[in-house]
Design a protein around this motif. Structure first.
Motif, short mmCIF file in Angstrom:
data_model
loop_
_atom_site.label_atom_id
_atom_site.label_comp_id
_atom_site.label_asym_id
_atom_site.label_seq_id
_atom_site.Cartn_x
_atom_site.Cartn_y
_atom_site.Cartn_z
N LEU A 1 3.97 21.49 20.47
CA LEU A 1 2.53 20.60 20.77
C LEU A 1 2.73 19.12 20.41
CD1 LEU A 1 -0.37 22.76 19.64
CD2 LEU A 1 0.25 22.05 21.81
N ALA B 1 -1.68 15.35 27.13
CA ALA B 1 -1.64 15.74 25.90
C ALA B 1 -2.00 14.91 24.86
CB ALA B 1 -0.16 16.35 25.41
N ARG B 2 -2.28 13.55 25.54
CA ARG B 2 -2.71 12.21 24.73
C ARG B 2 -4.02 11.66 25.12
NH1 ARG B 2 2.81 11.26 26.06
NH2 ARG B 2 2.24 9.43 27.80
N GLU C 1 5.14 18.09 23.44
CA GLU C 1 4.22 17.80 24.47
C GLU C 1 3.53 16.68 24.45
OE1 GLU C 1 3.14 19.71 28.26
OE2 GLU C 1 4.53 20.34 26.66
N HIS C 2 3.08 16.18 23.30
CA HIS C 2 2.23 14.83 23.07
C HIS C 2 3.24 13.66 23.52
CE1 HIS C 2 0.40 11.73 20.83
NE2 HIS C 2 -0.65 12.16 21.00
N SER D 1 -6.58 18.43 24.14
CA SER D 1 -6.46 17.57 25.37
C SER D 1 -6.11 18.68 26.54
CB SER D 1 -5.23 16.32 25.05
OG SER D 1 -5.81 15.49 24.37
N LEU D 2 -5.36 19.71 26.02
CA LEU D 2 -4.84 20.56 27.14
C LEU D 2 -5.70 21.87 27.32
CD1 LEU D 2 -0.85 20.32 26.32
CD2 LEU D 2 -2.27 19.31 28.20
N HIS D 3 -6.50 21.81 26.22
CA HIS D 3 -7.44 23.07 26.10
C HIS D 3 -8.92 22.75 26.18
CE1 HIS D 3 -3.48 24.73 24.88
NE2 HIS D 3 -3.64 25.80 25.43
N ASN E 1 3.90 14.36 27.59
CA ASN E 1 3.08 14.59 28.50
C ASN E 1 1.76 13.63 28.33
OD1 ASN E 1 1.16 15.81 30.29
ND2 ASN E 1 1.26 17.77 29.76
N ALA F 1 -3.17 17.19 21.08
CA ALA F 1 -2.34 17.75 22.06
C ALA F 1 -3.17 19.06 22.48
CB ALA F 1 -0.90 17.92 22.10
N TRP F 2 -3.31 19.84 21.57
CA TRP F 2 -3.90 21.17 21.85
C TRP F 2 -5.36 20.84 22.51
CZ3 TRP F 2 -2.40 26.46 21.93
CH2 TRP F 2 -3.78 27.30 22.06
#
Length: 554
Positions: A199, A209-210, A202-203, A276-278, A206, A273-274
């Protein structure tokens, strides 16, 4: 004249009855009984007792009854002669058996006194070292006893040696179990470490994710008291995701939920990140690190200073897990408590931060604080309808309930009442309460000096070499919130799923919130499989991050 005639008639009837009974007995025994003849009135009166007639028939049945009784007594009293060493006559045995019962006394034990004397003799552990002649199982013991023909004293000696050896092995096995659980619960599983690294990467790579959490247009809701505000402090991304998902999924009005997630500096990017994406929309999620709070970065923070001192004292006072386990005199449960006190969780800022909620959220009137090892299973909005009656902390008591293992905690379970500073200020039998799911009335809190009391007692414990209590943040919490707790229904908080597996799945499933307090956290391999299901149902094992880090349901 009439009365005399009646008496004559009755007398005639009695005489006829006696004659008939004589004939019956003669036919039964085959012999003639002494002839009574026609007896006079005075002689007849002699066989009358309290207006009851004694007949030959009654005499016969009485003899028959006593014959069977004597046979029964004979058989009963011969038991001592069959399997006992003491011999006695029939009458003597009868007296032994019935005498104490009639007099209301217990019978004397049939176990030879030498057995008691031998078992009471102390046996040092060094006496068993290097011994290979001690039976290892009950079957071996019984086989040896039958073949050897030993007397009572030798029997007791062998039994004492076998039981002592078994007790010592059981003690060592329990200590090893506690040590392994301590190591497993204190370490970060590689799967969770993988998730944080993935993650964080990913941050970096991506932009999705931010994202700002929450979006700019939702920021006013963060201080709006018309929303239901929840606070979660965690440095575990997977655990935080389960709490958030279970909370929102079971809430009847998720659009009114605001979840404030507080984390540390190293976990902030993976956590952002988590979430933001979920997305858990329409619920509002805020992710914030401690260094983002203005209050936390200005001047000295008492809890951080106390934690630094506490860590130094623990490292010197405890001597590490090896020294604790090497103690040959303490009971396994005492060793387990000391090992648990070494856990990083109990010296984590995430565990202490709840004492500063009024400063962290100065605009909020009421919040519900959630630990990261809980699962929400019902709508929690009714918690806001509970009348706190001026109290600060709404919590479940832990001294009453059907589960005596979990719900039997009083102040003496956490505080050291052999220390005068504790004994003169508190009642050891006063009921304790639980952290994990608490309603905090921040308005009422700000009118008290709870936070100062908390820091004062933490400082006193450090000065006394951790002799006031040894474990966690609950003991100083019990002291600081003393007199400020409103007891809520146990439905809202079921404890113990992390340290004992006796809780039934049906009972746990019916609770509003379940708490995996203890070492067997649901994200660890040492979790109890039947109880872990309540946690894994809120994990999406098809998610790419979960799959890539090999996080599985079992």
């Amino acid at each position: 004249m009439l009365s005399k005639f009646s008496s004559a008639v009755e007398l005639s009837s009695e005489i006829r009855t006696i004659a008939v009974e004589e004939e019956e007995l003669k036919a039964l025994f085959g012999v003639a009984l002494p002839h009574c003849g026609v007896i006079g009135f005075k002689e007849f009166i002699k066989v009358k007792v309290a207006s009851r007639r004694v007949s030959y028939r009654m005499l016969f049945y009485s003899l028959l009854f006593f014959t069977f009784l004597l046979r029964f007594v004979f058989v009963l009293t011969q038991v001592d002669g069959i399997d006992g060493e003491n011999k006695c006559s029939t009458i003597g045995c009868l007296g032994k058996k019935l005498g104490p019962r009639i007099l209301g006394r217990r019978r004397e034990s049939t176990v030879p006194e030498v057995i008691y004397q031998t078992l009471d003799e102390p046996l040092g552990k060094h006496e068993l070292q290097g011994r290979f002649d001690i039976p290892q199982t009950l079957e071996e013991f019984m086989t040896e006893m039958k073949k050897g023909g030993y007397d009572a004293k030798t029997f007791a000696v062998k039994l004492r040696e076998m039981v002592t050896l078994m007790e010592e092995r059981t003690r060592l096995a329990k200590i090893q179990e506690y040590l392994y659980r301590h190591v497993a619960s204190s370490s970060i599983p590689k799967e969770l470490h993988c998730l944080s690294l993935s993650l964080a990467n990913e941050h970096t790579n991506n932009a999705a994710a931010r994202l700002q959490l929450p979006a700019a247009e939702l920021v006013p809701a963060l201080v709006d008291n018309s929303y239901f505000h929840f606070v979660l402090a965690s440095d575990n991304v997977l655990a935080a995701s389960v709490v958030a998902t279970s909370l929102v999924r079971n809430f009847l009005r998720p659009q009114k939920v605001v979840l404030h997630i507080i984390t540390d500096r190293k976990t902030y990017y993976p956590m952002q990140a988590w979430f933001s994406l979920h997305s858990l929309s329409p619920a509002i999620i805020e992710v914030k690190a401690l260094h983002h709070f203005d209050w936390f970065t200005k001047g000295k923070v008492p809890v951080l200073e106390a934690m630094e001192k506490d860590q130094k004292v623990r490292s010197q006072f405890r001597g590490g897990s090896s020294a604790i386990v090497a103690n040959a005199t303490e009971k396994p449960k005492v060793i387990a408590a000391k090992l648990q006190a070494l856990s990083p969780k109990y010296n984590s800022v995430m565990n202490h931060i709840r004492i500063h909620l009024p400063e962290l959220f100065p605009s909020l009137n009421k919040v519900v604080f959630l630990d990261d090892d809980i699962v929400v299973q019902t709508d929690l909005s009714p918690l806001w309808d509970i009348e706190m009656n001026g109290k600060v902390n709404g919590a479940v008591e832990t001294c009453t309930g059907e589960d005596k293992f979990v719900m039997s905690k009083k102040l003496k379970s956490y505080l050291n009442f052999s220390h005068p500073l504790i004994s003169k200020n508190f009642n050891p039998n006063e009921c304790a309460w639980a952290y994990g799911m608490n309603i905090f009335d921040l308005e009422a809190w700000r009118k008290t000096n709870i936070s100062n009391i908390y820091h004062y007692w933490v400082e006193q414990n450090i000065k006394s070499d951790l002799s006031l209590w040894q474990l966690g943040t609950l003991p100083p919490g019990l002291i600081a919130f003393h007199g400020h707790v409103h007891v809520i229904d146990p439905f809202w908080h079921m404890l113990g799923l992390g340290y004992q597996e006796n809780t039934s799945f049906a009972d746990a499933e019916s609770a509003g919130v379940v708490h995996y307090n203890g070492r067997a956290k649901p994200w660890l391999e040492i979790a109890f499989p039947q109880l872990r299901k309540l946690w894994t149902k809120y994990v999406d094992f098809s998610d790419k991050f979960i799959k890539s880090c090999h996080i599985r349901a079992s």
